[in-house]
Design a protein around this motif. Sequence first.
Motif, PDB file in Angstrom:
ATOM      1  N   MET A   1      52.046  -0.235  52.784  1.00 11.93           N
ATOM      2  CA  MET A   1      51.124  -1.138  53.420  1.00 11.93           C
ATOM      3  C   MET A   1      49.701  -0.625  53.172  1.00 11.93           C
ATOM      4  N   PRO A   2      48.811  -1.471  52.696  1.00 15.10           N
ATOM      5  CA  PRO A   2      47.432  -1.042  52.438  1.00 15.10           C
ATOM      6  C   PRO A   2      46.700  -0.658  53.725  1.00 15.10           C
ATOM      7  N   LEU A   3      45.782   0.269  53.580  1.00 15.63           N
ATOM      8  CA  LEU A   3      44.934   0.655  54.706  1.00 15.63           C
ATOM      9  C   LEU A   3      43.969  -0.472  55.033  1.00 15.63           C
ATOM     10  N   ILE A   4      43.641  -0.598  56.292  1.00 13.47           N
ATOM     11  CA  ILE A   4      42.637  -1.587  56.681  1.00 13.47           C
ATOM     12  C   ILE A   4      41.338  -0.851  56.998  1.00 13.47           C
ATOM     13  N   ALA A   5      40.227  -1.559  56.900  1.00 15.11           N
ATOM     14  CA  ALA A   5      38.908  -0.949  57.077  1.00 15.11           C
ATOM     15  C   ALA A   5      38.765  -0.247  58.415  1.00 15.11           C
ATOM     16  N   THR A   6      39.319  -0.815  59.473  1.00 14.84           N
ATOM     17  CA  THR A   6      39.212  -0.217  60.799  1.00 14.84           C
ATOM     18  C   THR A   6      39.910   1.142  60.846  1.00 14.84           C
ATOM     19  N   ALA A   7      41.090   1.234  60.255  1.00 11.79           N
ATOM     20  CA  ALA A   7      41.826   2.502  60.238  1.00 11.79           C
ATOM     21  C   ALA A   7      41.071   3.555  59.441  1.00 11.79           C
ATOM     22  N   ILE A   8      40.418   3.143  58.355  1.00 14.05           N
ATOM     23  CA  ILE A   8      39.657   4.074  57.535  1.00 14.05           C
ATOM     24  C   ILE A   8      38.436   4.592  58.302  1.00 14.05           C
ATOM     25  N   ARG A   9      37.718   3.686  58.939  1.00 13.23           N
ATOM     26  CA  ARG A   9      36.519   4.084  59.710  1.00 13.23           C
ATOM     27  C   ARG A   9      36.863   4.977  60.889  1.00 13.23           C
ATOM     28  N   ASN A  10      37.978   4.707  61.560  1.00 13.91           N
ATOM     29  CA  ASN A  10      38.334   5.432  62.779  1.00 13.91           C
ATOM     30  C   ASN A  10      39.084   6.736  62.522  1.00 13.91           C
ATOM     31  N   ALA A  11      39.435   7.032  61.292  1.00 17.47           N
ATOM     32  CA  ALA A  11      40.174   8.256  60.984  1.00 17.47           C
ATOM     33  C   ALA A  11      39.305   9.481  61.252  1.00 17.47           C
ATOM     34  N   LYS A  12      39.850  10.416  61.970  1.00 17.70           N
ATOM     35  CA  LYS A  12      39.127  11.631  62.343  1.00 17.70           C
ATOM     36  C   LYS A  12      39.709  12.830  61.595  1.00 17.70           C
ATOM     37  N   PRO A  13      38.868  13.825  61.283  1.00 14.58           N
ATOM     38  CA  PRO A  13      39.393  15.036  60.637  1.00 14.58           C
ATOM     39  C   PRO A  13      40.278  15.820  61.589  1.00 14.58           C
ATOM     40  N   GLY A  14      41.234  16.540  61.018  1.00 10.95           N
ATOM     41  CA  GLY A  14      42.130  17.373  61.811  1.00 10.95           C
ATOM     42  C   GLY A  14      41.937  18.839  61.457  1.00 10.95           C
ATOM     43  N   GLU A  15      42.869  19.670  61.864  1.00 11.65           N
ATOM     44  CA  GLU A  15      42.796  21.106  61.568  1.00 11.65           C
ATOM     45  C   GLU A  15      43.021  21.366  60.080  1.00 11.65           C
ATOM     46  N   THR A  16      43.823  20.524  59.448  1.00  9.66           N
ATOM     47  CA  THR A  16      44.064  20.621  58.006  1.00  9.66           C
ATOM     48  C   THR A  16      43.675  19.291  57.369  1.00  9.66           C
ATOM     49  N   ALA A  17      43.657  19.255  56.045  1.00  9.92           N
ATOM     50  CA  ALA A  17      43.309  18.014  55.342  1.00  9.92           C
ATOM     51  C   ALA A  17      44.322  16.916  55.688  1.00  9.92           C
ATOM     52  N   ARG A  18      43.832  15.720  55.918  1.00 10.95           N
ATOM     53  CA  ARG A  18      44.685  14.562  56.237  1.00 10.95           C
ATOM     54  C   ARG A  18      44.685  13.615  55.054  1.00 10.95           C
ATOM     55  N   ARG A  19      45.797  12.965  54.837  1.00 11.07           N
ATOM     56  CA  ARG A  19      45.912  11.982  53.770  1.00 11.07           C
ATOM     57  C   ARG A  19      46.378  10.660  54.359  1.00 11.07           C
ATOM     58  N   LEU A  20      45.575   9.630  54.154  1.00 13.42           N
ATOM     59  CA  LEU A  20      45.927   8.287  54.591  1.00 13.42           C
ATOM     60  C   LEU A  20      46.288   7.495  53.337  1.00 13.42           C
ATOM     61  N   PHE A  21      47.567   7.191  53.175  1.00 12.12           N
ATOM     62  CA  PHE A  21      48.037   6.560  51.948  1.00 12.12           C
ATOM     63  C   PHE A  21      47.843   5.054  51.961  1.00 12.12           C
ATOM     64  N   ASP A  22      47.484   4.525  50.810  1.00  6.78           N
ATOM     65  CA  ASP A  22      47.264   3.099  50.606  1.00  6.78           C
ATOM     66  C   ASP A  22      48.388   2.580  49.714  1.00  6.78           C
ATOM     67  N   ALA A  23      48.073   2.025  48.577  1.00  2.85           N
ATOM     68  CA  ALA A  23      49.075   1.480  47.661  1.00  2.85           C
ATOM     69  C   ALA A  23      48.859   2.036  46.260  1.00  2.85           C
ATOM     70  N   PHE A  24      49.883   1.993  45.434  1.00  2.00           N
ATOM     71  CA  PHE A  24      49.827   2.420  44.039  1.00  2.00           C
ATOM     72  C   PHE A  24      49.427   3.882  43.879  1.00  2.00           C
TER      73      PHE A  24
END
Length: 88
Positions: A1-24
């Motif tokens: 499922m593709p990421l939506i703009a709201t989820a991208i804007r609201n993503a916060k850094p964590g203790e380690t690198a975070r990966r929010l997967f999109d498509a392809f």
Amino acid sequence: MPLIATAIRNAKPGETARRLFDAFGLYLEISPAGGRWWRFKYRFEGKEKCVSSHFSTWGSTANSGGATSLRSKSATSATAVKLPLEPS
């Protein structure tokens, strides 16, 4: 499922690198310091690879057409991986 703009804007850094997967194979990586990079993950000759130079950092994404533009670039790269040439 593709990421939506709201989820991208609201993503916060964590203790380690975070990966929010999109498509392809496209994903947004968020460093603990808050840096954001679009990356494309793929396999070539059985080895996992990652390309980030063909994509933009988070700050310049808004000027280049946003995530939709990056999705089309990653789809093109995903097609190129099926060819005997490495996309990077």
